[in-house]
Design a protein around this motif. Structure first.
Motif, mmCIF file in Angstrom:
data_model
loop_
_atom_site.group_PDB
_atom_site.id
_atom_site.type_symbol
_atom_site.label_atom_id
_atom_site.label_comp_id
_atom_site.label_asym_id
_atom_site.label_seq_id
_atom_site.Cartn_x
_atom_site.Cartn_y
_atom_site.Cartn_z
ATOM 1 N N VAL A 44 0.884 -1.180 0.034
ATOM 2 C CA VAL A 44 0.065 0.054 -0.105
ATOM 3 C C VAL A 44 0.787 1.251 -0.098
ATOM 4 O O VAL A 44 0.483 2.116 -0.522
ATOM 5 N N GLN A 45 1.843 1.099 0.787
ATOM 6 C CA GLN A 45 2.973 2.283 1.015
ATOM 7 C C GLN A 45 3.474 2.507 -0.632
ATOM 8 O O GLN A 45 3.597 3.676 -1.095
ATOM 9 N N MET A 46 3.459 1.640 -1.442
ATOM 10 C CA MET A 46 4.391 1.887 -2.834
ATOM 11 C C MET A 46 3.347 2.184 -3.732
ATOM 12 O O MET A 46 3.393 3.110 -4.436
ATOM 13 N N LEU A 47 2.104 1.728 -3.570
ATOM 14 C CA LEU A 47 1.035 1.915 -4.583
ATOM 15 C C LEU A 47 0.614 3.269 -4.262
ATOM 16 O O LEU A 47 0.316 4.177 -5.483
ATOM 17 N N LEU A 48 0.559 3.864 -3.104
ATOM 18 C CA LEU A 48 0.293 5.450 -2.944
ATOM 19 C C LEU A 48 1.302 6.315 -2.821
ATOM 20 O O LEU A 48 1.128 7.552 -2.768
ATOM 21 N N ASN A 49 2.482 5.634 -3.044
ATOM 22 C CA ASN A 49 3.839 6.444 -3.035
ATOM 23 C C ASN A 49 3.756 7.340 -1.709
ATOM 24 O O ASN A 49 4.108 8.832 -1.711
ATOM 25 N N VAL A 50 3.590 6.674 -0.663
ATOM 26 C CA VAL A 50 3.470 7.481 0.716
ATOM 27 C C VAL A 50 5.047 7.704 1.233
ATOM 28 O O VAL A 50 5.808 6.789 1.188
ATOM 29 N N LYS A 51 5.195 9.121 1.391
ATOM 30 C CA LYS A 51 6.171 9.392 1.922
ATOM 31 C C LYS A 51 6.339 10.302 3.051
ATOM 32 O O LYS A 51 5.539 11.199 3.053
ATOM 33 N N PRO A 52 7.046 10.168 4.330
ATOM 34 C CA PRO A 52 6.474 10.706 5.500
ATOM 35 C C PRO A 52 7.228 12.189 4.972
ATOM 36 O O PRO A 52 8.329 12.436 4.455
ATOM 37 N N ALA A 53 6.415 13.299 5.328
ATOM 38 C CA ALA A 53 6.902 14.647 5.303
ATOM 39 C C ALA A 53 8.305 14.992 6.064
ATOM 40 O O ALA A 53 8.442 14.550 7.303
ATOM 41 N N PRO A 54 9.210 15.532 5.629
ATOM 42 C CA PRO A 54 10.449 15.695 6.320
ATOM 43 C C PRO A 54 10.362 16.838 7.384
ATOM 44 O O PRO A 54 10.496 17.957 7.265
ATOM 45 N N HIS A 55 9.948 16.357 8.470
ATOM 46 C CA HIS A 55 9.542 17.472 9.579
ATOM 47 C C HIS A 55 10.962 17.686 10.348
ATOM 48 O O HIS A 55 10.770 18.670 11.157
ATOM 49 N N ARG A 56 11.793 16.927 10.298
ATOM 50 C CA ARG A 56 12.965 17.011 11.288
ATOM 51 C C ARG A 56 14.426 16.651 10.876
ATOM 52 O O ARG A 56 14.413 16.318 9.758
#
Length: 264
Positions: A120-132
């Motif tokens: 699912v992470q790959m399909l949706l291209n989920v990437k955490p926002a660079p917060h820190r």
């Protein structure tokens, strides 16, 4: 001979994927070995443990071949590797100790859940926002221990967790993938040692096993993956990785569903 050919094919695919997508070849090696070991009529109670242990042992060789190529492209941040490795080793050894005490059914179910999350992470291209920025030594050790523990329970090099973690900490994507390949070495080495040590007392293991590591499969997979991992690493700098990840995600869903049905 048929199984030797199958091990070589699995290793070839795993090596390319490890270098190309930064997800760790174990996500392919574990389900393929599970199917192959079942076909070889290995003891059902040890199939998952042998698949996980053999996968981690083979990733030792894949990660070396892969990170050398990434290093040649300047894509490995060794400071991250040094800071996260102590936690990685501790978590991986603990995870292999826990896995040795779990049933094959539980380990298969946990792997299926993990494979669906990755897909699912790959399909949706989920990437955490660079917060820190990257945390200090305590934070890196804690993060490494979590990554190592889960990696040992699913037999992977940790790329599907270490890459998002580094992206969250403002690390560029190509650096995160290359550094993840290097982080895979302490995960794989500690995991292989853990599965060998915890499997030594197990009964009814197949011949040519060292604890929960099956030597013929290790030789075949490692020999092929060493040759193909650099190819995948070079392709990572040339191909549209996003589109390839989505295709691979669909394959993972199919693999995970087949494993899920086998639990019934």
């Amino acid at each position: 001979m048929i199984y030797w050919m199958a091990y070589l094919l699995v290793g070839s695919c795993a090596g390319i994927l490890a270098g190309l997508l930064g997800v760790g070849g174990g996500i392919i090696i574990v389900p393929m070995l599970t199917f192959l070991f079942s076909m070889e009529n290995m003891p059902a109670e040890h199939i998952a443990h042998l698949s996980l242990g053999t996968s981690l042992a083979s990733i030792v060789f894949t990660s070396i071949s892969s990170f050398r190529t990434h290093h040649a492209h300047g894509a490995v941040k060794w400071q991250i590797v040094r800071r996260i490795s102590p936690g990685i080793v501790a978590g991986t050894l603990f995870g292999s100790w826990v896995a040795a005490r779990l049933t094959t059914g539980f380990l298969k179910g946990f792997f299926v859940l993990f494979i669906y999350v990755v897909a699912v992470q790959m399909l949706l291209n989920v990437k955490p926002a660079p917060h820190r920025e990257l945390p200090g030594v305590p934070g890196m050790s804690f993060s490494g221990s979590i990554i190592g523990c889960i990696s040992s329970l699913v037999g992977i090099g940790g790329g599907s967790m270490s890459v998002p973690f580094m992206l969250w900490c403002n690390t560029p994507l190509h650096i995160a993938i290359g550094t993840s390949a290097a982080i895979g070495l302490p995960i794989a080495a500690a995991g292989a040692i853990g599965y060998i040590a915890n499997g030594l007392a197990a009964s009814n293991l197949p011949s040519m096993s060292a604890g929960f590591v099956y030597i013929p499969a290790l030789i075949g997979i490692s020999g092929a993956s060493i040759c193909t991992a650099p190819i995948g690493a070079r392709l990572a700098h040339r191909l549209p990785v996003l589109h390839l990840k989505r295709i691979f995600a669909i394959m993972l869903i199919g693999i995970g569903t087949k494993m899920l049905l086998s639990l019934g």
